[in-house]
Design an enzyme around this catalytic site. Structure first.
Site, PDB file in Angstrom:
ATOM      1  N   ASP A   4      -0.821   0.193  -5.292  1.00 55.35           N
ATOM      2  CA  ASP A   4      -1.900   0.973  -4.691  1.00 55.35           C
ATOM      3  C   ASP A   4      -3.150   0.772  -5.526  1.00 55.35           C
ATOM      4  O   ASP A   4      -3.065   0.551  -6.738  1.00 55.35           O
ATOM      5  CB  ASP A   4      -1.563   2.458  -4.588  1.00 55.35           C
ATOM      6  CG  ASP A   4      -2.382   3.126  -3.476  1.00 55.35           C
ATOM      7  OD1 ASP A   4      -1.875   3.206  -2.338  1.00 55.35           O
ATOM      8  OD2 ASP A   4      -3.532   3.537  -3.732  1.00 55.35           O
ATOM      9  N   ALA A  28       1.037   4.445  -1.521  1.00 60.25           N
ATOM     10  CA  ALA A  28       0.756   5.896  -1.533  1.00 60.25           C
ATOM     11  C   ALA A  28       0.736   6.478  -0.124  1.00 60.25           C
ATOM     12  O   ALA A  28       0.299   5.801   0.823  1.00 60.25           O
ATOM     13  CB  ALA A  28      -0.594   6.152  -2.218  1.00 60.25           C
ATOM     14  N   GLY A  68       3.882   7.459  -0.731  1.00 59.63           N
ATOM     15  CA  GLY A  68       5.248   7.139  -1.124  1.00 59.63           C
ATOM     16  C   GLY A  68       6.327   7.390  -0.096  1.00 59.63           C
ATOM     17  O   GLY A  68       7.507   7.214  -0.390  1.00 59.63           O
ATOM     18  N   GLY A  69       5.958   7.782   1.105  1.00 57.57           N
ATOM     19  CA  GLY A  69       6.961   8.065   2.129  1.00 57.57           C
ATOM     20  C   GLY A  69       7.821   6.867   2.466  1.00 57.57           C
ATOM     21  O   GLY A  69       9.060   6.942   2.463  1.00 57.57           O
ATOM     22  N   LYS A  70       7.185   5.737   2.743  1.00 53.81           N
ATOM     23  CA  LYS A  70       7.938   4.539   3.110  1.00 53.81           C
ATOM     24  C   LYS A  70       8.595   3.909   1.891  1.00 53.81           C
ATOM     25  O   LYS A  70       9.699   3.371   1.986  1.00 53.81           O
ATOM     26  CB  LYS A  70       7.005   3.559   3.822  1.00 53.81           C
ATOM     27  CG  LYS A  70       6.413   4.128   5.117  1.00 53.81           C
ATOM     28  CD  LYS A  70       5.417   3.174   5.748  1.00 53.81           C
ATOM     29  CE  LYS A  70       4.789   3.793   6.979  1.00 53.81           C
ATOM     30  NZ  LYS A  70       3.902   4.941   6.664  1.00 53.81           N
ATOM     31  N   ASP A 106      -5.339  -4.033  -6.327  1.00 54.44           N
ATOM     32  CA  ASP A 106      -5.963  -4.258  -5.026  1.00 54.44           C
ATOM     33  C   ASP A 106      -5.122  -5.304  -4.305  1.00 54.44           C
ATOM     34  O   ASP A 106      -5.072  -6.466  -4.719  1.00 54.44           O
ATOM     35  CB  ASP A 106      -7.400  -4.748  -5.230  1.00 54.44           C
ATOM     36  CG  ASP A 106      -8.141  -4.994  -3.921  1.00 54.44           C
ATOM     37  OD1 ASP A 106      -7.486  -5.005  -2.853  1.00 54.44           O
ATOM     38  OD2 ASP A 106      -9.367  -5.187  -3.957  1.00 54.44           O
ATOM     39  N   CYS A 132      -1.122   2.765  11.703  1.00 51.10           N
ATOM     40  CA  CYS A 132      -1.051   3.998  12.482  1.00 51.10           C
ATOM     41  C   CYS A 132      -2.288   4.110  13.377  1.00 51.10           C
ATOM     42  O   CYS A 132      -2.895   5.177  13.491  1.00 51.10           O
ATOM     43  CB  CYS A 132      -0.924   5.218  11.565  1.00 51.10           C
ATOM     44  SG  CYS A 132      -2.205   5.312  10.299  1.00 51.10           S
ATOM     45  N   ALA A 155       0.874  -1.189   0.000  1.00 52.82           N
ATOM     46  CA  ALA A 155       0.000   0.000   0.000  1.00 52.82           C
ATOM     47  C   ALA A 155       0.902   1.228   0.000  1.00 52.82           C
ATOM     48  O   ALA A 155       1.147   1.830   1.045  1.00 52.82           O
ATOM     49  CB  ALA A 155      -0.935  -0.009   1.203  1.00 52.82           C
TER      50      ALA A 155
END
Length: 449
Positions: free
Chosen positions: A285, A263, A265-267, A312, A381, A261
Site C-alpha cells: 500500500d 488496505a 486488509g479485507g481481501k 507505490d 468496485c 493495494a
C-alpha cells in the site's frame, strides 16, 4: 431533540468538507446513549446525503433566494427539515420544522436572525404546498427525471443510461439509495463456524445466509465492531461482492501471492484464511497509515503469512515471481454508493480517466511478476467501462502472453449466485444482485518468460 438536529447539521457540514460519512457517523453514534436517537441520527444523516439533489430541487422550487446565495448552515438546515417532511412519516411536521430551525439558530451568530426567519418561512411554505411539487417530465427529459427522482448528478445518470440502458440504469440508481446492510465474513483462523454462531447468539444477533458460504448478513446491528465475535477475531466486516475477489483468484496453500493495494486488509486476510496461513502474501500500500490498518486487522484475525510493504504499486520493483496477483485497484467507486453515498457528490467525470490511467500503470508495472500459468485477478468496485472492460481489452491487446479466463465456472463453484453472463469477465450491478457493484477479470500468463 434540537441538540440532535444540531449534531446532524454539524456532521453533514463536515462531510461536505471531505470527512468520510461512515467514520464520522460511527464516531458520533458513540456519543449518543438513547437507541432511538441513534436510529434517527443515522436515518437523517444518510438520508440527507443520499437525497441531496432531490432536496435541493424541492428547496429551489419554494425559495425566492437561489441556493448558491444561502449560508451553508441554512441550506443544510433546510435539507434536514425537508428530508423529515418528505421521508419520515413518524416525525410530526411541526417538530421537524421547529427542531431544524432551532439547529440553524444555534449554529448561526445572532447577527443572522434574518437567515433563521428565512429557514422557518421556507420550511413552512414547503409543508403547506408540498403536494403540488412535480418532478421533471419523464417523457420530455428522461435523464433529468432520473437525476432528480433518485438524486444523482446528471453526468452519472447519463453514464449509466449510456452503458446499461434506461431500465437497468434506473435499477442501479434505486439500489444505490437503499441503506447498505452489514455482512460478517466468518474467519476460520480464529474459531470454528460453530463457535462463530454461538457468539452471534450470545449477543442476540440475528443473521441470514448470503450467496457465499462464509458470509452472513446481519439484522438490526447497532455497532458491528463491538460484538464478541468481532473483538475475538472471528468476524470481518466485508461485503459479499468484495468477498468474491479472494475466492475467484483461486489461491492454494503454500502459494506466493502479491496483493497490489491491500488496505484496509479485507481481501488480504481472506486470502490468508483460504491459504490457512501458509505460503506468503506480499501486501503493498502507498500509505503507512493505511498499512497500519492492515496490520491491526492481521493481528486481530490471527494472520501470520503476510509481509507488509509500503510501496507505490505503479512503481514497485521486485525480482520475485508470484503464483497469484490480486489487483483490486483504486477506482471511482461508483458501485459502493449505497454504503458511501457522498461518492455521488465528490466525484466528477475527470476521476474516471484519472483512475483508468492509474490502473493501467499499475497493471503494466506488475504483469511481469507473474509466473508462467500464474493468474492475476483484476477487480474494481465501480461501473465504468473505461476502468473495467476497456482497460482489460487494452491490456490483452498489448500483452499476447496473457489470456482472459472464464469466471462463470468458478463463480458457480464458490457461490449460489445465479446471473445471466455471456462474458468471460464478471460484472455485478446493484439491484440486479443483492450486493455492491463490482467488476472482475481473471488473466492467466500462458507463455514462458
Amino acid at each position: 431533540m434540537s441538540n440532535l438536529r444540531l449534531k446532524i447539521l454539524q456532521s453533514l457540514l463536515r462531510v461536505e468538507e471531505g470527512s468520510y460519512s461512515n467514520l464520522l457517523l460511527n464516531s458520533e453514534l458513540k456519543k449518543i446513549k438513547d437507541q432511538r436517537d441513534k436510529s434517527l441520527f443515522t436515518e437523517i444523516f444518510y438520508g440527507v446525503i443520499r437525497n441531496k439533489l432531490y432536496l435541493d430541487f424541492i428547496i429551489d422550487n419554494y425559495s425566492k433566494t437561489p441556493l448558491v446565495k444561502m449560508d451553508k448552515e441554512v441550506l443544510m438546515g433546510l435539507r434536514i427539515g425537508v428530508y423529515q417532511l418528505f421521508f419520515l412519516d413518524k416525525v410530526p411536521a411541526r417538530a421537524a420544522i421547529y427542531e431544524s430551525v432551532e439547529a440553524v439558530k444555534t449554529i448561526l451568530p445572532n447577527s443572522k436572525k434574518g437567515a433563521v426567519s428565512f429557514t422557518n418561512g421556507v420550511l413552512r411554505n414547503i409543508n403547506r404546498q408540498h403536494d403540488k411539487l412535480a418532478l421533471p417530465a419523464k417523457a420530455k427529459n428522461p435523464e433529468k427525471y432520473l437525476s432528480v427522482k433518485y438524486s444523482y448528478p446528471i453526468w452519472m445518470v447519463n453514464k449509466f443510461v449510456q452503458q446499461y440502458g434506461f431500465e437497468s440504469a434506473e435499477t442501479i440508481l434505486n439500489a444505490g439509495n437503499k441503506r447498505s446492510e452489514v455482512t460478517y465474513r466468518h474467519n476460520s483462523l480464529k474459531m470454528t463456524e460453530k463457535e462463530f454462531f454461538q457468539l452471534l447468539k450470545a449477543d442476540g444477533i440475528e443473521y441470514e445466509k448470503t450467496f457465499l458460504d462464509s458470509f452472513f448478513r446481519l439484522k438490526k446491528i447497532n455497532n458491528p465492531a463491538a460484538t464478541q465475535v468481532f473483538k475475538k477475531g472471528g468476524a470481518y466486516i466485508q461485503g459479499t461482492s468484495a468477498g468474491l475477489a479472494s475466492l475467484l483468484l483461486d489461491v492454494k496453500e503454500g502459494m506466493q501471492v502479491l496483493d497490489l493495494a491491500a488496505a484496509p486488509g479485507g481481501k488480504t486476510t481472506h486470502l490468508a484464511e483460504i491459504m490457512n496461513n501458509t505460503g506468503e502474501i506480499t501486501a503493498l500500500d502507498i500509505s503507512q497509515h493505511r498499512l497500519n490498518l492492515v496490520s491491526d486487522n492481521l493481528s486481530r484475525l490471527g494472520v501470520t503469512n503476510v509481509n507488509l510493504k509500503i510501496a507505490d504499486a505503479a512503481k514497485y520493483e521486485d525480482d520475485k515471481k508470484y503464483d497469484r496477483i490480486l489487483a483490486d485497484l483504486p477506482c471511482s467507486g461508483l458501485g459502493l454508493i449505497s454504503s458511501k453515498p457522498e461518492i455521488k457528490w465528490e466525484k466528477d467525470r475527470s476521476v474516471i480517466r484519472k483512475m483508468a490511467d492509474l490502473q493501467y500503470r499499475i497493471l503494466n508495472n506488475n504483469l511481469s511478476k507473474l509466473k508462467k500459468n500464474g493468474q492475476l485477478l483484476y477487480s474494481t468496485c465501480t461501473l465504468t467501462r473505461e476502468e473495467n472492460q476497456d482497460l482489460i481489452e487494452r491490456i490483452l491487446q498489448e500483452n499476447s502472453d496473457f489470456k482472459l479466463m472464464d469466471l462463470n465456472i468458478k463463480l458457480n463453484e464458490i457461490s449460489s449466485l445465479t446471473i445471466e453472463n455471456k462474458n468471460k469477465y464478471l460484472e455485478l450491478l446493484p439491484g440486479e444482485v443483492d450486493s455492491e457493484g463490482f467488476f472482475f477479470a481473471l488473466l492467466k500468463k500462458v507463455e514462458s518468460d
